[in-house]
Design a protein around this motif. Structure first.
Motif, PDB file in Angstrom:
ATOM      1  N   GLY A 137       0.799  -1.227   0.000  1.00 13.22           N
ATOM      2  CA  GLY A 137       0.000   0.000   0.000  1.00 13.22           C
ATOM      3  C   GLY A 137       0.820   1.260   0.000  1.00 13.22           C
ATOM      4  O   GLY A 137       0.281   2.347  -0.202  1.00 13.22           O
ATOM      5  N   GLU A 138       2.127   1.158   0.214  1.00 14.62           N
ATOM      6  CA  GLU A 138       2.983   2.344   0.239  1.00 14.62           C
ATOM      7  C   GLU A 138       3.870   2.373  -1.005  1.00 14.62           C
ATOM      8  O   GLU A 138       3.630   1.649  -1.968  1.00 14.62           O
ATOM      9  CB  GLU A 138       3.800   2.367   1.518  1.00 14.62           C
ATOM     10  N   SER A 139       4.911   3.231  -0.959  1.00 16.58           N
ATOM     11  CA  SER A 139       5.825   3.379  -2.102  1.00 16.58           C
ATOM     12  C   SER A 139       7.232   2.957  -1.700  1.00 16.58           C
ATOM     13  O   SER A 139       7.564   2.900  -0.513  1.00 16.58           O
ATOM     14  CB  SER A 139       5.831   4.827  -2.590  1.00 16.58           C
ATOM     15  N   VAL A 140       8.049   2.693  -2.711  1.00 10.98           N
ATOM     16  CA  VAL A 140       9.435   2.316  -2.476  1.00 10.98           C
ATOM     17  C   VAL A 140      10.290   2.896  -3.598  1.00 10.98           C
ATOM     18  O   VAL A 140       9.797   3.111  -4.712  1.00 10.98           O
ATOM     19  CB  VAL A 140       9.586   0.784  -2.413  1.00 10.98           C
ATOM     20  N   VAL A 141      11.565   3.175  -3.292  1.00 10.82           N
ATOM     21  CA  VAL A 141      12.509   3.717  -4.272  1.00 10.82           C
ATOM     22  C   VAL A 141      13.673   2.748  -4.417  1.00 10.82           C
ATOM     23  O   VAL A 141      14.297   2.365  -3.419  1.00 10.82           O
ATOM     24  CB  VAL A 141      13.024   5.106  -3.846  1.00 10.82           C
ATOM     25  N   LEU A 142      13.964   2.367  -5.647  1.00 15.55           N
ATOM     26  CA  LEU A 142      15.126   1.535  -5.948  1.00 15.55           C
ATOM     27  C   LEU A 142      16.211   2.459  -6.498  1.00 15.55           C
ATOM     28  O   LEU A 142      16.077   2.986  -7.592  1.00 15.55           O
ATOM     29  CB  LEU A 142      14.757   0.454  -6.972  1.00 15.55           C
ATOM     30  N   PRO A 143      17.304   2.697  -5.748  1.00 13.79           N
ATOM     31  CA  PRO A 143      18.311   3.694  -6.145  1.00 13.79           C
ATOM     32  C   PRO A 143      19.109   3.278  -7.380  1.00 13.79           C
ATOM     33  O   PRO A 143      19.482   2.119  -7.540  1.00 13.79           O
ATOM     34  CB  PRO A 143      19.223   3.797  -4.911  1.00 13.79           C
ATOM     35  N   CYS A 144      19.360   4.266  -8.223  1.00 15.40           N
ATOM     36  CA  CYS A 144      20.232   4.091  -9.386  1.00 15.40           C
ATOM     37  C   CYS A 144      20.596   5.483  -9.878  1.00 15.40           C
ATOM     38  O   CYS A 144      19.703   6.292 -10.154  1.00 15.40           O
ATOM     39  CB  CYS A 144      19.529   3.287 -10.476  1.00 15.40           C
ATOM     40  N   SER A 145      21.893   5.798  -9.970  1.00 20.29           N
ATOM     41  CA  SER A 145      22.297   7.148 -10.372  1.00 20.29           C
ATOM     42  C   SER A 145      23.678   7.129 -11.002  1.00 20.29           C
ATOM     43  O   SER A 145      24.496   6.247 -10.736  1.00 20.29           O
ATOM     44  CB  SER A 145      22.290   8.097  -9.169  1.00 20.29           C
ATOM     45  N   GLY A 191      20.978  12.672 -14.181  1.00 16.86           N
ATOM     46  CA  GLY A 191      21.755  11.522 -13.715  1.00 16.86           C
ATOM     47  C   GLY A 191      21.089  10.714 -12.628  1.00 16.86           C
ATOM     48  O   GLY A 191      21.618   9.677 -12.219  1.00 16.86           O
ATOM     49  N   ASN A 192      19.925  11.140 -12.143  1.00 12.31           N
ATOM     50  CA  ASN A 192      19.207  10.386 -11.122  1.00 12.31           C
ATOM     51  C   ASN A 192      18.220   9.449 -11.811  1.00 12.31           C
ATOM     52  O   ASN A 192      17.187   9.874 -12.321  1.00 12.31           O
ATOM     53  CB  ASN A 192      18.473  11.332 -10.170  1.00 12.31           C
ATOM     54  N   LEU A 193      18.542   8.166 -11.801  1.00  6.76           N
ATOM     55  CA  LEU A 193      17.747   7.174 -12.524  1.00  6.76           C
ATOM     56  C   LEU A 193      16.963   6.277 -11.575  1.00  6.76           C
ATOM     57  O   LEU A 193      16.467   5.217 -11.992  1.00  6.76           O
ATOM     58  CB  LEU A 193      18.673   6.318 -13.398  1.00  6.76           C
ATOM     59  N   SER A 194      16.834   6.669 -10.307  1.00  8.54           N
ATOM     60  CA  SER A 194      16.155   5.845  -9.311  1.00  8.54           C
ATOM     61  C   SER A 194      14.705   5.620  -9.704  1.00  8.54           C
ATOM     62  O   SER A 194      14.033   6.527 -10.205  1.00  8.54           O
ATOM     63  CB  SER A 194      16.232   6.504  -7.935  1.00  8.54           C
ATOM     64  N   LEU A 195      14.222   4.408  -9.440  1.00  4.75           N
ATOM     65  CA  LEU A 195      12.859   4.024  -9.827  1.00  4.75           C
ATOM     66  C   LEU A 195      11.928   4.126  -8.626  1.00  4.75           C
ATOM     67  O   LEU A 195      12.216   3.605  -7.550  1.00  4.75           O
ATOM     68  CB  LEU A 195      12.841   2.604 -10.373  1.00  4.75           C
ATOM     69  N   HIS A 196      10.806   4.817  -8.819  1.00  2.00           N
ATOM     70  CA  HIS A 196       9.790   4.979  -7.780  1.00  2.00           C
ATOM     71  C   HIS A 196       8.590   4.097  -8.131  1.00  2.00           C
ATOM     72  O   HIS A 196       7.996   4.243  -9.197  1.00  2.00           O
ATOM     73  CB  HIS A 196       9.372   6.450  -7.691  1.00  2.00           C
ATOM     74  N   ILE A 197       8.253   3.176  -7.217  1.00  2.00           N
ATOM     75  CA  ILE A 197       7.108   2.286  -7.413  1.00  2.00           C
ATOM     76  C   ILE A 197       6.070   2.631  -6.353  1.00  2.00           C
ATOM     77  O   ILE A 197       6.362   2.610  -5.158  1.00  2.00           O
ATOM     78  CB  ILE A 197       7.496   0.802  -7.307  1.00  2.00           C
ATOM     79  N   SER A 198       4.860   2.942  -6.774  1.00  2.00           N
ATOM     80  CA  SER A 198       3.798   3.317  -5.836  1.00  2.00           C
ATOM     81  C   SER A 198       2.788   2.195  -5.699  1.00  2.00           C
ATOM     82  O   SER A 198       2.738   1.271  -6.520  1.00  2.00           O
ATOM     83  CB  SER A 198       3.105   4.598  -6.304  1.00  2.00           C
ATOM     84  N   ALA A 199       1.960   2.296  -4.636  1.00  2.00           N
ATOM     85  CA  ALA A 199       0.875   1.337  -4.369  1.00  2.00           C
ATOM     86  C   ALA A 199       1.381  -0.099  -4.420  1.00  2.00           C
ATOM     87  O   ALA A 199       0.899  -0.935  -5.196  1.00  2.00           O
ATOM     88  CB  ALA A 199      -0.277   1.536  -5.351  1.00  2.00           C
ATOM     89  N   LEU A 200       2.366  -0.387  -3.578  1.00  2.00           N
ATOM     90  CA  LEU A 200       2.977  -1.711  -3.576  1.00  2.00           C
ATOM     91  C   LEU A 200       1.972  -2.804  -3.234  1.00  2.00           C
ATOM     92  O   LEU A 200       1.060  -2.609  -2.419  1.00  2.00           O
ATOM     93  CB  LEU A 200       4.123  -1.755  -2.565  1.00  2.00           C
ATOM     94  N   THR A 201       2.163  -3.956  -3.862  1.00  2.00           N
ATOM     95  CA  THR A 201       1.392  -5.152  -3.550  1.00  2.00           C
ATOM     96  C   THR A 201       2.361  -6.313  -3.356  1.00  2.00           C
ATOM     97  O   THR A 201       3.551  -6.217  -3.681  1.00  2.00           O
ATOM     98  CB  THR A 201       0.399  -5.489  -4.673  1.00  2.00           C
ATOM     99  N   ALA A 202       1.844  -7.400  -2.843  1.00  2.00           N
ATOM    100  CA  ALA A 202       2.686  -8.577  -2.630  1.00  2.00           C
ATOM    101  C   ALA A 202       3.231  -9.113  -3.946  1.00  2.00           C
ATOM    102  O   ALA A 202       4.306  -9.728  -3.990  1.00  2.00           O
ATOM    103  CB  ALA A 202       1.886  -9.659  -1.897  1.00  2.00           C
ATOM    104  N   GLU A 203       2.535  -8.882  -5.043  1.00  2.00           N
ATOM    105  CA  GLU A 203       2.982  -9.361  -6.352  1.00  2.00           C
ATOM    106  C   GLU A 203       4.197  -8.597  -6.873  1.00  2.00           C
ATOM    107  O   GLU A 203       4.853  -9.054  -7.810  1.00  2.00           O
ATOM    108  CB  GLU A 203       1.831  -9.259  -7.356  1.00  2.00           C
ATOM    109  N   ASP A 204       4.493  -7.416  -6.296  1.00  2.00           N
ATOM    110  CA  ASP A 204       5.650  -6.636  -6.745  1.00  2.00           C
ATOM    111  C   ASP A 204       6.964  -7.192  -6.198  1.00  2.00           C
ATOM    112  O   ASP A 204       8.042  -6.742  -6.587  1.00  2.00           O
ATOM    113  CB  ASP A 204       5.499  -5.175  -6.316  1.00  2.00           C
TER     114      ASP A 204
END
Length: 345
Positions: A137-145, A191-204
């Motif tokens: 139900g929340e968001s997460v950031v996967l860093p990449c830069s 240069g900031n390539l971090s990925l933001h994923i919102s509305a997390l579910t168990a399938e993610d």
């Protein structure tokens, strides 16, 4: 005479055309992939113009190639001399690694420019699998830069491992459940390539990686699912105790409420017993004083009665019969005497 000399030198310079301000020099310029750069070249005199000039490029020892004839620069090159005839500078946009090398601005003289194009070198470019935890139900950031935040890579891809194969989720969302939920974190820093994923579910949950050219950064995402899609209670309590001390009073769980009720009952019984004990002590103290008063009154009454009983008067009558004539009456009270005597009980 002096005015004529000035006019003479001006006519000579005008007839010879454009004399470059930085002729026979090498200028160092640095650019970043995805960005733009200006290669400077201009006439020394503001009134002079170049009848003919060329820009040539030599990359990797292949020999000089005309920039205006190379299709690689099609749509990416702009000259400034259309607005300012003496300004021969060249603007190159959407820089690529292949644009790095030597450039030559040439009229009757020439100026060399060495262009260095910096590409994206990933900061986390390791083979290590990084672990990241998110909450449903929340968001997460996967860093990449990139090490240079001004650098925009020529190609960036985020991949997700599903069905035993990696599929692209950015920029092309090839997995249906990721659509409209993924984006780059900061669009203002190339240069900031971090990925933001919102509305997390168990399938993610699963493996992801960021790919720039031949460089990759891998992540394993774990998604924790809690009741009501909230974080565990331990995280909430820590947050409250650290940042919101004024909101620490919370409703107790149901199994602790009877314990508080029994405490109130014990306190009430204690108060009642204390009142009764104080009333009993007061009553006893007052009753003792009354008994003492009654006892004292009885003792004084008995003492007075004893005094009255100790003295009893008796009357003794003396009668003189011989000397008294018969016709004379005598008053017995005149000849009565009283003598006290004690009566022993």
């Amino acid at each position: 005479m002096r005015d004529h000399l000035y006019l003479f030198f001006f006519m000579i310079q005008f007839s010879t055309g454009c004399i470059l301000s930085n002729e026979y020099q090498i200028i160092e310029i640095t650019g970043y992939t995805g960005g733009s750069v200006v290669l400077p070249c201009s006439c020394a005199h503001p009134q002079s113009t170049a009848n003919t000039f060329t820009w040539q490029f030599d990359g990797g020892g292949r020999g000089w190639i005309s920039v205006f004839e190379d299709e690689e620069y099609s749509g990416r090159r702009v000259l400034f001399n259309e607005r300012s005839p003496q300004n021969l500078s060249l603007l190159i946009s959407d820089l690529r690694q292949e644009d790095q090398g030597y450039y030559k601005c040439e009229t009757k003289q020439y100026t060399f420019i060495h262009l260095t194009v910096k590409g994206c070198d990933l900061v986390q470019n390791t083979k290590k699998l990084n672990e990241v935890t998110g909450y449903a139900g929340e968001s997460v950031v996967l860093p990449c830069s990139c090490s240079e935040l001004l650098t925009k890579p020529e190609q960036i891809r985020w991949m997700y491992y599903v069905e035993k194969v990696y599929k692209e989720i950015y920029p092309n969302e090839k997995i249906e459940r990721h659509k409209n939920r993924v984006k780059l974190l900061n669009q203002t820093s190339p240069g900031n390539l971090s990925l933001h994923i919102s509305a997390l579910t168990a399938e993610d949950e699963g493996d992801y990686y960021c790919s720039v050219s031949s460089q990759t950064v891998s992540y394993r995402l774990r998604v924790e699912v809690t009741l009501g899609t909230e974080k565990p209670h331990i995280h909430t309590s820590i947050s409250l105790s650290t940042h919101q001390p004024s909101h620490q009073t919370q409703e107790l769980p149901p199994h602790q409420q009877p314990h508080d009720t029994s405490q109130y009952v014990f306190i009430l019984l204690g108060v009642i017993l204390s009142v009764l004990l104080l009333a009993l002590i007061y009553w006893r103290c007052r009753g003792g004083r009354n008994v003492k008063t009654v006892t004292k009154d009885e003792e004084e009454l008995n003492r007075e009665q004893d005094n009255q009983d100790d003295v009893t008067y008796s009357s003794v009558v003396h009668v003189k019969t011989a000397a008294t004539p018969v016709h004379i009456e005598s008053d017995p009270a005149e000849h009565t005497e009283y003598a006290p005597f004690k009566l022993k009980r």
